[in-house]
Design an enzyme around this catalytic site. Structure first.
Site, PDB file in Angstrom:
ATOM      1  N   HIS A 179       4.836  -4.179 -10.383  1.00 33.88           N
ATOM      2  CA  HIS A 179       4.248  -5.658 -11.046  1.00 33.88           C
ATOM      3  C   HIS A 179       4.257  -5.768 -12.549  1.00 33.88           C
ATOM      4  O   HIS A 179       4.908  -6.654 -13.304  1.00 33.88           O
ATOM      5  CB  HIS A 179       2.850  -5.783 -10.615  1.00 33.88           C
ATOM      6  CG  HIS A 179       2.360  -7.118 -10.892  1.00 33.88           C
ATOM      7  ND1 HIS A 179       2.875  -8.306 -10.067  1.00 33.88           N
ATOM      8  CD2 HIS A 179       1.482  -7.571 -11.768  1.00 33.88           C
ATOM      9  CE1 HIS A 179       2.180  -9.356 -10.700  1.00 33.88           C
ATOM     10  NE2 HIS A 179       1.463  -9.056 -11.591  1.00 33.88           N
ATOM     11  N   LEU A 209       2.231   3.184  -8.454  1.00 29.54           N
ATOM     12  CA  LEU A 209       3.864   2.534  -8.260  1.00 29.54           C
ATOM     13  C   LEU A 209       3.750   1.150  -8.059  1.00 29.54           C
ATOM     14  O   LEU A 209       4.572   0.427  -8.842  1.00 29.54           O
ATOM     15  CB  LEU A 209       4.676   3.360  -7.533  1.00 29.54           C
ATOM     16  CG  LEU A 209       6.150   2.904  -7.342  1.00 29.54           C
ATOM     17  CD1 LEU A 209       6.783   3.117  -9.002  1.00 29.54           C
ATOM     18  CD2 LEU A 209       6.923   3.842  -6.545  1.00 29.54           C
ATOM     19  N   THR A 253       0.901  -1.220  -0.069  1.00 31.05           N
ATOM     20  CA  THR A 253       0.124  -0.025  -0.142  1.00 31.05           C
ATOM     21  C   THR A 253       0.879   1.219   0.056  1.00 31.05           C
ATOM     22  O   THR A 253       0.514   2.090  -0.794  1.00 31.05           O
ATOM     23  CB  THR A 253      -1.127  -0.093   1.268  1.00 31.05           C
ATOM     24  OG1 THR A 253      -0.162  -0.085   2.386  1.00 31.05           O
ATOM     25  CG2 THR A 253      -2.089  -1.298   0.900  1.00 31.05           C
ATOM     26  N   ARG A 273     -11.764  -0.054 -39.965  1.00 33.03           N
ATOM     27  CA  ARG A 273     -10.697  -0.066 -38.957  1.00 33.03           C
ATOM     28  C   ARG A 273     -10.379  -1.585 -39.035  1.00 33.03           C
ATOM     29  O   ARG A 273      -9.209  -2.130 -38.610  1.00 33.03           O
ATOM     30  CB  ARG A 273     -11.003   0.277 -37.651  1.00 33.03           C
ATOM     31  CG  ARG A 273     -11.995  -0.267 -36.910  1.00 33.03           C
ATOM     32  CD  ARG A 273     -12.082   0.231 -35.618  1.00 33.03           C
ATOM     33  NE  ARG A 273     -13.314  -0.231 -34.918  1.00 33.03           N
ATOM     34  CZ  ARG A 273     -13.483  -0.079 -33.712  1.00 33.03           C
ATOM     35  NH1 ARG A 273     -12.618   0.239 -32.608  1.00 33.03           N
ATOM     36  NH2 ARG A 273     -14.692  -0.238 -32.989  1.00 33.03           N
ATOM     37  N   SER A 295      -9.579   6.497 -30.287  1.00 30.49           N
ATOM     38  CA  SER A 295     -10.470   5.625 -30.827  1.00 30.49           C
ATOM     39  C   SER A 295     -10.560   5.587 -32.207  1.00 30.49           C
ATOM     40  O   SER A 295     -10.708   6.718 -33.095  1.00 30.49           O
ATOM     41  CB  SER A 295     -11.844   6.481 -30.380  1.00 30.49           C
ATOM     42  OG  SER A 295     -12.983   5.934 -31.125  1.00 30.49           O
ATOM     43  N   ARG A 341       7.330  -7.423 -17.678  1.00 27.40           N
ATOM     44  CA  ARG A 341       7.261  -7.020 -18.928  1.00 27.40           C
ATOM     45  C   ARG A 341       8.890  -6.589 -19.258  1.00 27.40           C
ATOM     46  O   ARG A 341       9.326  -6.479 -20.374  1.00 27.40           O
ATOM     47  CB  ARG A 341       6.522  -5.944 -19.297  1.00 27.40           C
ATOM     48  CG  ARG A 341       4.817  -6.291 -19.233  1.00 27.40           C
ATOM     49  CD  ARG A 341       4.721  -7.488 -19.873  1.00 27.40           C
ATOM     50  NE  ARG A 341       3.347  -8.158 -19.839  1.00 27.40           N
ATOM     51  CZ  ARG A 341       2.681  -9.091 -20.356  1.00 27.40           C
ATOM     52  NH1 ARG A 341       3.600  -9.953 -21.145  1.00 27.40           N
ATOM     53  NH2 ARG A 341       1.351  -9.481 -20.247  1.00 27.40           N
TER      54      ARG A 341
END
EC number: 2.1.1.148
Lengths: 306, 306, 306, 306
Positions: free
Chosen positions: A223, A218, A89, A201, A122, A228
């Site tokens: 994570h 953060l 936290t 599209r 979009s 990654r």
């Protein structure tokens, strides 16, 4: 080219107008604000905003009135303690907002991380730009023969040339046809209705670039980065994670150093692995057969301690 | 007294040291930073940090390089459109971090809102202060006779006095005993072991004050405020929500005005209610019997349109 | 006594009426359904519902049409692989719903885990029962002298007796006064208004029992169990976690075994710790001074490998 | 064809083996289990599992030992009350798990709903099938001239034919090249290395079909359905939402009826709109100019009450 002169001018204008604030300020991060850090051939990350710094983590952990401890060394010790004992936290009390330009197939991996806020450009509402990710020849790799979801040796010679040609020409043709379907004019110059953007599209390949605003705390960013920026992540998302790592190191240096030591450089060993380790430290010779581990686990264990 | 002189000095120190930033700055919010807004008899909310402003909502909605539209009137129209059509992600791009001091029974309602980050003062680790919420006599209300989860008329005379006396004396005794159990000295002055803090706390009543850092994005904060600043919310949490509303109005005035119109002042009418409304607008007289609604729904409907 | 005869009859009725279903069924879990597993002096956990089994994890990981692999051994290997490599989404495909009765101070720790669905008994709407957690003498422990948030030796003699007497009498008095404030009759038998339930509850101490329905997916449950079944968790929540562990072992035995090996029995070692380990495995003698670790880290490292 | 004979056999096998369970069973839902409900040209939804029924909502709302109220009429009233007053947690106590096959551009909209569990077929690990969404001619619509993110009239004649031809041929060519790049044989039949799957996939257009397991609780499913079964949602995702609506109506008929009345058929009116409505009910003529609303708001308001 990722940024137009108009966009660059907007960035410079934003960077040219500092204002006074009473909030926590991270000098390292201010230097990054709005600037585009280039990734891949047309992508980038840009820091749009941030909240908090190392001291804010300490302040939240203590639910204190002021700003952290008296001494940086105390802050560092506490931050390392929090990281080591999975106290998540306090790290959630820092937040970052990025503007990211990335290929669609990377975006599809990225968005699996659900604990973030996302606002994507979009293609129902707007027309996408003609920008596609074409791998650098050094990244044009064959399927791995040992890892079902990895890549192996770099393609060579004619095969590499064929693949590059396919990727470029298919992307070009798909975009030409995308424009043709949207156009108010048919191929003969006569007026046509023009296909809805939300339908057109679907003709575009997944190496086209999209953009989004991505905001995350953060803890959840760490994570994301652990998964990654890992060596097993696909290269095309890892380069984004690597770039974000550099920014975070400038933003919250103490927290990032703890993350590097405990998460990126850390190893999670199973109960079986720990039992083997204790035997090995006593001088016993342990083999895969006597380890209780499968071949795959043993190989990973050896790589970790070897 | 919620804030000690030392804490006040820390607040003043924080407010006395503005720094330059390139981030979006909300002047209205800067005036609030760190200051304690008093709530109930010992509680408060303090803004510790914030991210974004009205323009940041527009900027995210457009995934743009610069900062919103050219004209405030355009920003206002777009923000109202986003709110009206439940586009939540642009509002998620703003974030606020509060320091809140509140009674435990209020904290237990508050924390049901899960989409926020919380760091609470730990009564395993530290000793709680002797501060309890004792309702003002004007808030000492009887159980409602019509609403199972509401309050009715204010208690009067001796009953009110009895209740106040109970609340005060039980809290006082519980805290005395909390201290006695924790103490290294027994009642006779002889040394004793002292009960673990994580156990001693169980003796404390739920009107004792706790504190936490609470961080939430604007979309989820609006959801919290809609439920907790509502007339049906319990008074003791509503006063916190009301105080937060004032702060948010200064932070993101356009978004807050849209929230007030569409959410706080808005009404959700069922399909049945809309059908009645259309009949009524044509001049037809509709009764509960001919409405298809239950008595409860009809009463709520009449209150909304009456 | 946690369950009344009427409640027990309802449980038996529910258990006495099996129905046919085409869904995945876990025989081990069916044996637990609805039964109250007692925890502490008045608490319990009861499984109300569950979704999925070991095969469902495999099925989701493969996005397959049928039900897992052909052989249990393959399922086991895949499940261990998923756990080892932090693939969380397949475990999210199983879900459990529990009815839990627990002291309020335990509930306040529990609810920090936000990725779950909770429906708690409302003390605004209903009157709480006269049931308080009073620790067994073997759990009445002194504050730890080495760990700021832990407990040490068990209290002895008169001090233990005093503490038990305080906890019992304060709880009893608080509940008597709770009832007196709610009552339609004053102490003299004359009618009184009766304090609103939402206010009266604030007089109750935090060892009173509450109840909730708690629903969570298996991945997030494992995260909860790792933190709360850990030796450093407070005893009063750990006993709930331990009881849930037994149920989960019967529900998804393969997943639970992997969880035990990799998470409960596993150790997370930092980059610094791994570097020391490699030196030690080569026969080098490493001390805290030469390890690069702080004293606290070194102590934890030694405990892990010792 | 969405389902192969082998897959159909697996489905039949799963449907042919009912087992006894003590859990809540929804007969309406059992009839749906595993069956593929076809959507678009190659897509489907299949119910893989579910947890709870209407009675489970009531049971959770009451934190009760048994199974809901004595009478269905009471259950209905309570469920409508919970829906009307935005009590979301009881609806979260039901859960559904679907297997969905859908075009990638639909998947990208769908996954913006983050409060769900997803496990997608991996194109890093496996090779995608040659299946693309090609719109039915009746859905081949022009860009709307009034709505930036909508579609207008259906394309006609040669333009429609051209668009269909483009979509089909570009998809076919992209897939041919995808296979060619992956292949162990080059165009001349000579061996080649074969591009990594994680790279080759980037050549595929966004109308290719993917699959995932998607698990969500009923409250969040209702939120999804309200947005995606809405008339303003893109047709290609709306047809999935419509199909899910039918399943949910059979699963939890009371909850679905309340959802239809309050959410799908309901209207959210702003404070300004309610003020106008009250004036209109008193017989006053209100115009856009005197309403205080913008033209867009007034148009939407008139459509709601007209």
């Amino acid at each position: 080219m990722p940024i137009t002169p108009e966009q660059q001018a907007e960035i410079e204008a934003a960077r040219g107008a500092p204002q006074a604030t009473l909030r926590a300020v991270s000098p390292g991060m201010e230097a990054h604000l709005y600037r585009a850090h280039e990734v891949l051939d047309h992508g980038f990350i840009r820091v749009i905003d941030y909240m908090g710094d190392d001291a804010a983590i300490v302040q939240a952990a203590r639910v204190s009135y002021g700003a952290g401890t008296k001494h940086v060394s105390n802050d560092e010790g506490l931050i390392r303690y929090l990281m080591r004992h999975w106290h998540s936290t306090p790290f959630e009390m820092c937040e970052i907002k990025l503007h990211v330009k990335l290929p669609v197939f990377v975006a599809r991996q990225w968005i699996r991380h659900r604990t973030a806020n996302v606002n994507e450009y979009s293609a129902r509402y707007s027309i996408l730009d003609r920008e596609f990710y074409i791998p650098h020849p050094s990244q044009l790799a064959a399927q791995s023969t040992v890892n079902n979801q990895g890549r192996g040796a770099v393609l060579e010679g004619e095969e590499a040339a064929r693949v590059l040609e396919i990727l470029k020409s298919d992307a070009g043709r798909a975009y030409d046809n995308y424009e043709a379907m949207l156009s108010p004019e048919g191929p003969d110059g006569a007026p046509q209705q023009g296909l809805a953007r939300e339908l057109a599209r679907m003709n575009l390949p997944m190496n086209i670039y999209t953009q989004w605003y991505w905001k995350v705390d953060l803890h959840n960013l760490f994570h994301f980065l652990r998964l990654r920026a890992d060596a097993h992540a696909q290269y095309e998302i890892r380069v984004y994670a690597d770039e974000i790592c550099k920014v975070v190191a400038d933003w919250v240096p103490l927290a990032f150093a703890a993350f590097e030591d405990y998460r990126m450089g850390g190893v999670n060993l199973s109960g079986k692995a720990m039992a083997c380790l204790r035997r090995m430290l006593k001088g016993e010779t342990v083999t895969q057969e006597s380890s209780g581990m499968s071949k795959g686990e043993w190989r990973e264990f050896m790589a970790a301690v070897g």
